[in-house]
Design a protein around this motif. Structure first.
Motif, PDB file in Angstrom:
ATOM      1  N   GLN A  16       0.747  -1.194  -0.044  1.00  0.00           N
ATOM      2  CA  GLN A  16      -0.072  -0.146  -0.003  1.00  0.00           C
ATOM      3  C   GLN A  16       0.689   1.123   0.021  1.00  0.00           C
ATOM      4  O   GLN A  16       0.605   2.174  -0.696  1.00  0.00           O
ATOM      5  CB  GLN A  16      -0.925   0.084   1.301  1.00  0.00           C
ATOM      6  CG  GLN A  16      -1.881   1.078   1.331  1.00  0.00           C
ATOM      7  CD  GLN A  16      -2.757   1.008   0.028  1.00  0.00           C
ATOM      8  OE1 GLN A  16      -3.372   0.023  -0.356  1.00  0.00           O
ATOM      9  NE2 GLN A  16      -2.790   2.232  -0.505  1.00  0.00           N
ATOM     10  N   ASN A  20       0.926   4.075  -2.633  1.00  0.00           N
ATOM     11  CA  ASN A  20       0.699   5.562  -2.338  1.00  0.00           C
ATOM     12  C   ASN A  20       1.891   6.549  -2.983  1.00  0.00           C
ATOM     13  O   ASN A  20       1.611   7.723  -3.349  1.00  0.00           O
ATOM     14  CB  ASN A  20       0.682   5.838  -0.874  1.00  0.00           C
ATOM     15  CG  ASN A  20      -0.658   5.348  -0.225  1.00  0.00           C
ATOM     16  OD1 ASN A  20      -1.442   4.822  -0.758  1.00  0.00           O
ATOM     17  ND2 ASN A  20      -0.644   4.839   1.060  1.00  0.00           N
ATOM     18  N   ASP A  21       2.951   5.738  -2.751  1.00  0.00           N
ATOM     19  CA  ASP A  21       4.055   6.656  -3.318  1.00  0.00           C
ATOM     20  C   ASP A  21       4.143   6.895  -4.839  1.00  0.00           C
ATOM     21  O   ASP A  21       4.432   7.922  -5.303  1.00  0.00           O
ATOM     22  CB  ASP A  21       5.516   5.883  -2.905  1.00  0.00           C
ATOM     23  CG  ASP A  21       6.676   6.876  -2.950  1.00  0.00           C
ATOM     24  OD1 ASP A  21       6.365   7.849  -2.402  1.00  0.00           O
ATOM     25  OD2 ASP A  21       7.895   6.459  -3.465  1.00  0.00           O
ATOM     26  N   ILE A  24       1.951   9.659  -5.375  1.00  0.00           N
ATOM     27  CA  ILE A  24       2.286  10.888  -5.298  1.00  0.00           C
ATOM     28  C   ILE A  24       3.117  11.302  -6.118  1.00  0.00           C
ATOM     29  O   ILE A  24       3.216  12.473  -6.568  1.00  0.00           O
ATOM     30  CB  ILE A  24       3.049  10.742  -3.596  1.00  0.00           C
ATOM     31  CG1 ILE A  24       1.728  10.619  -2.461  1.00  0.00           C
ATOM     32  CG2 ILE A  24       3.996  12.062  -3.631  1.00  0.00           C
ATOM     33  CD1 ILE A  24       2.591  10.534  -1.324  1.00  0.00           C
ATOM     34  N   ALA A  44      -0.048  16.977  -2.810  1.00  0.00           N
ATOM     35  CA  ALA A  44      -0.976  16.042  -1.792  1.00  0.00           C
ATOM     36  C   ALA A  44      -2.488  16.266  -2.167  1.00  0.00           C
ATOM     37  O   ALA A  44      -3.150  15.117  -2.375  1.00  0.00           O
ATOM     38  CB  ALA A  44      -0.828  16.589  -0.483  1.00  0.00           C
ATOM     39  N   ALA A  47      -2.897  14.038  -5.432  1.00  0.00           N
ATOM     40  CA  ALA A  47      -2.619  12.885  -5.354  1.00  0.00           C
ATOM     41  C   ALA A  47      -3.823  12.298  -4.461  1.00  0.00           C
ATOM     42  O   ALA A  47      -4.059  11.018  -4.043  1.00  0.00           O
ATOM     43  CB  ALA A  47      -1.529  12.589  -4.513  1.00  0.00           C
ATOM     44  N   VAL A  49      -4.246  12.535  -1.123  1.00  0.00           N
ATOM     45  CA  VAL A  49      -3.599  12.075   0.361  1.00  0.00           C
ATOM     46  C   VAL A  49      -3.320  13.259   1.249  1.00  0.00           C
ATOM     47  O   VAL A  49      -3.213  14.528   0.715  1.00  0.00           O
ATOM     48  CB  VAL A  49      -2.231  11.518  -0.048  1.00  0.00           C
ATOM     49  CG1 VAL A  49      -2.376  10.183  -0.865  1.00  0.00           C
ATOM     50  CG2 VAL A  49      -1.287  12.441  -0.448  1.00  0.00           C
ATOM     51  N   GLY A  50      -3.390  12.937   2.451  1.00  0.00           N
ATOM     52  CA  GLY A  50      -3.274  14.347   3.177  1.00  0.00           C
ATOM     53  C   GLY A  50      -1.674  14.588   3.357  1.00  0.00           C
ATOM     54  O   GLY A  50      -0.875  14.040   2.991  1.00  0.00           O
ATOM     55  N   ALA A  53       0.679  12.597   5.319  1.00  0.00           N
ATOM     56  CA  ALA A  53       1.289  11.272   4.472  1.00  0.00           C
ATOM     57  C   ALA A  53       2.218  11.487   3.434  1.00  0.00           C
ATOM     58  O   ALA A  53       3.169  10.658   3.253  1.00  0.00           O
ATOM     59  CB  ALA A  53      -0.163  10.666   3.587  1.00  0.00           C
ATOM     60  N   LEU A  54       2.245  12.752   2.790  1.00  0.00           N
ATOM     61  CA  LEU A  54       3.380  13.218   1.819  1.00  0.00           C
ATOM     62  C   LEU A  54       4.724  13.380   2.892  1.00  0.00           C
ATOM     63  O   LEU A  54       5.794  12.884   2.229  1.00  0.00           O
ATOM     64  CB  LEU A  54       2.991  14.361   0.993  1.00  0.00           C
ATOM     65  CG  LEU A  54       3.716  14.586  -0.058  1.00  0.00           C
ATOM     66  CD1 LEU A  54       2.827  15.239  -1.255  1.00  0.00           C
ATOM     67  CD2 LEU A  54       4.902  15.521   0.012  1.00  0.00           C
TER      68      LEU A  54
END
Length: 213
Positions: A16, A20-21, A24, A44, A47, A49-50, A53-54
């Motif tokens: 996961q 996610n990477d 991003i 962010a 992508a 994401v929060g 997370a970045l």
């Protein structure tokens, strides 16, 4: 039966995290191609994401820019190494250019030049990339297929020119870049008349990678 509230296995979490990477980095590429000065928050947001997370993956915008550019440099090296295995000297050279153009390496590197401080590892990889390109150029030249007044630095400018072609449709962009590359390759295979002006010198464009004081 496993409890659905159990913590996922480490392998699952790593998969996961890798996904996610990738999301991003894809978002960062799109954002910084459009505007190299865009804030990291825009990445962010794109992508999905929060921002926390970045930041867990990258300490700041410069780290993210460096990662994007180094990934492109590695793809360039992979393309050159793959082409080096082709026994046909001209096909090796032309195939290398096609791979790099299709990977769209230069769109990002030209945009990001001077926006971060390169690492020593990037410097070593850049040297490796130059050596591989020089070898492919020399092979094609020695075979009599590449005009003798072409230098390695000409190849970099050629790739930048192809990368500058961009339309909203990605597939059409690829087609137009390949068409332009075919025209350029035809010119590289012609020996007359001689090219005008002195050739670009080694290091002549290094100023772009120096961060402003």
């Amino acid at each position: 039966m496993p409890n659905p509230t159990d913590t996922p296995p480490l392998a699952g979490r790593r998969a996961q995290a890798a996904r996610n990477d990738a999301v991003i980095l894809e978002a960062a590429r799109a954002v910084f191609l459009a505007d190299p000065k865009a804030p990291i928050a825009a990445v962010a947001e794109r992508a999905g994401v929060g921002i926390s997370a970045l930041y867990r993956r990258y300490a700041g915008k410069e780290d993210l820019l460096r990662k994007l550019c180094h990934d492109g440099l590695r793809r360039f090296i992979e393309a050159a190494e793959e082409a080096a295995g082709d026994p046909d000297d001209w096909r090796a050279f032309a195939g290398f250019l096609e791979r790099v153009v299709d990977a769209d390496v230069h769109s990002l590197t030209v945009h990001l030049a001077g926006t971060f401080t390169p690492t020593p590892e990037m410097g070593r990889d850049a040297g490796r990339a130059n050596e591989l390109t020089a070898a492919l150029v020399e092979r094609a030249r020695a075979a009599g297929r590449l005009r003798p007044d072409v230098v390695v630095q000409d190849v970099g400018l050629l790739l930048e020119g192809c990368a500058a072609i961009r339309v909203p449709d990605p597939e059409r962009t690829r087609q137009l870049r390949r068409r332009q590359l075919a025209l350029l390759l035809a010119g590289l295979a012609v020996t007359e008349p001689p090219l005008p002006g002195p050739p670009p010198a080694a290091g002549e464009f290094d100023w772009r990678w120096r961060r402003p004081e």
